[in-house]
Design an enzyme around this catalytic site. Structure first.
Site, PDB file in Angstrom:
ATOM      1  N   GLY A  11       0.742  -1.257  -0.232  1.00  0.00           N
ATOM      2  CA  GLY A  11      -0.084  -0.002  -0.043  1.00  0.00           C
ATOM      3  C   GLY A  11       0.894   1.341  -0.058  1.00  0.00           C
ATOM      4  CG  ASN A  13       1.745   3.224  -5.660  1.00  0.00           C
ATOM      5  OD1 ASN A  13       2.354   4.226  -5.854  1.00  0.00           O
ATOM      6  ND2 ASN A  13       2.097   2.021  -6.081  1.00  0.00           N
ATOM      7  CB  VAL A 104      -8.016  -8.925 -14.073  1.00  0.00           C
ATOM      8  CG1 VAL A 104      -8.868  -7.937 -15.241  1.00  0.00           C
ATOM      9  CG2 VAL A 104      -6.569  -8.953 -14.312  1.00  0.00           C
ATOM     10  CG  LEU A 105     -11.571  -4.196 -11.146  1.00  0.00           C
ATOM     11  CD1 LEU A 105     -11.903  -2.689 -11.299  1.00  0.00           C
ATOM     12  CD2 LEU A 105     -12.074  -4.901  -9.879  1.00  0.00           C
ATOM     13  CG  ASN A 119      -3.825  -0.558 -13.139  1.00  0.00           C
ATOM     14  OD1 ASN A 119      -3.669  -1.084 -12.036  1.00  0.00           O
ATOM     15  ND2 ASN A 119      -3.146  -1.214 -14.063  1.00  0.00           N
ATOM     16  CG  HIS A 121       1.517  -1.545 -16.314  1.00  0.00           C
ATOM     17  ND1 HIS A 121       1.233  -2.712 -15.882  1.00  0.00           N
ATOM     18  CD2 HIS A 121       2.538  -1.451 -17.223  1.00  0.00           C
ATOM     19  CE1 HIS A 121       2.114  -3.573 -16.523  1.00  0.00           C
ATOM     20  NE2 HIS A 121       2.696  -3.000 -17.318  1.00  0.00           N
ATOM     21  CG  ASP A 158      -9.621  -0.712 -22.052  1.00  0.00           C
ATOM     22  OD1 ASP A 158      -9.014  -1.788 -21.446  1.00  0.00           O
ATOM     23  OD2 ASP A 158      -9.492  -0.203 -22.995  1.00  0.00           O
ATOM     24  CG  ASP A 162      -1.721  -3.565 -18.362  1.00  0.00           C
ATOM     25  OD1 ASP A 162      -2.376  -3.357 -17.121  1.00  0.00           O
ATOM     26  OD2 ASP A 162      -0.870  -4.704 -18.076  1.00  0.00           O
ATOM     27  CD  GLU A 191       5.145   1.910  -8.991  1.00  0.00           C
ATOM     28  OE1 GLU A 191       4.969   1.789  -7.800  1.00  0.00           O
ATOM     29  OE2 GLU A 191       5.633   0.769  -9.585  1.00  0.00           O
TER      30      GLU A 191
END
Length: 209
Positions: A11, A13, A104-105, A119, A121, A158, A162, A191
Site C-alpha cells: 500500500g 501508493n 483483474v476487474l 490503474n 502499471h 477498459d 493494460d 509511481e
C-alpha cells in the site's frame, strides 16, 4: 471526488494518496473506501491508521471456501468485481483507483465505471503490458529486452488488460548493472508521483464533464 482505492499488498501508493490528501487543502479527491483482495495486505493497516473505511473482498470472503475452490479464475474475478461494485454503490464512489491491485476487474463494474477507473502499471505502456505483466515480472522483462529506460504509467481501465488511455507517464533510466530490485527502487518514488497526478487529473476530467 469520492474514491475507492483497491489494493493487494503493502500500500505505498495508497500512502502517497493519503499523504497528499492530508497535506493539500484543495485536494480534489477524498479517499472514502479501501478494498483489499487479500486479508494480510499491509495497506489495510495504512487505511486504519488514516481513519479510512476498509473492507476485504477475496474469493473466500465473497464465494465461501467451497465455492471459491470450485470457481474458475474468471468466475472469481467477476464475483469479487460485483462485490466491489456493491461497496462502491453503498459508499457513493465517484471513481476507482487500482493501486497495486493484483487481480483483474471484470463484469458490470467496467461498464458502470467506464472512464472512471485508473490503474498504475510499473512500466511504460504500451510496452510490457498485458497478462502476466505485474510486479517483478515487468522489471525482469524490461531488463531482458535491453531497454534504455523504464518507468510507470497511470491509465484508464477498459475491458482489455493494460490497454486503456494513458494519462500520466514517468520515466527513469535503466542502468547497466540494474537488477529487478534496483530498477523497482528507482521507479517506486515515480509511481507515487504518478498515482497522485493521475487521480488529480481524473478529478479534473470528471469535473469538466
Amino acid at each position: 471526488m469520492r474514491i475507492a482505492v483497491l489494493v493487494s499488498g503493502g500500500g505505498t501508493n495508497l500512502q502517497a494518496l493519503i499523504d497528499y490528501e492530508k497535506s493539500h487543502a484543495g485536494c480534489p479527491y477524498n479517499i472514502v473506501l479501501v478494498v483489499s483482495n487479500t486479508k494480510n495486505a499491509y495497506a489495510l493497516e495504512r487505511a486504519k491508521n488514516a481513519g479510512i473505511h476498509a473492507e476485504i473482498r477475496s474469493p473466500f470472503s465473497v464465494l465461501g471456501k467451497e465455492n471459491a475452490e470450485k470457481a474458475s479464475r474468471d468466475e472469481k474475478r467477476v464475483a469479487i468485481s460485483d462485490a466491489i461494485l456493491n461497496l462502491c454503490h453503498e459508499h457513493k464512489i465517484d471513481a476507482i483507483v487500482l493501486a497495486g491491485y493484483l487481480s483483474v476487474l471484470g463484469g458490470r463494474i467496467i461498464d458502470e465505471y467506464s472512464g472512471r477507473i485508473i490503474n498504475l502499471h510499473p512500466a511504460l505502456l504500451p510496452k510490457f503490458g498485458g497478462v502476466g505483466m505485474w510486479g517483478h515480472n515487468v522489471h525482469e522483462a524490461v531488463l531482458a529486452s535491453g531497454e534504455k529506460e523504464s518507468g510507470c504509467t497511470v491509465h484508464l481501465v477498459d475491458s482489455g488488460c493494460d490497454t486503456g488511455k494513458i494519462l500520466v507517464q514517468k520515466k527513469v533510466p535503466v542502468l547497466p548493472d540494474d537488477t529487478p530490485d534496483s530498477l523497482y527502487a528507482r521507479i517506486a518514488p515515480k509511481e507515487h508521483e504518478a498515482m497522485v497526478e493521475g487521480v488529480c487529473l481524473l478529478a479534473e476530467m470528471l469535473n469538466n464533464h
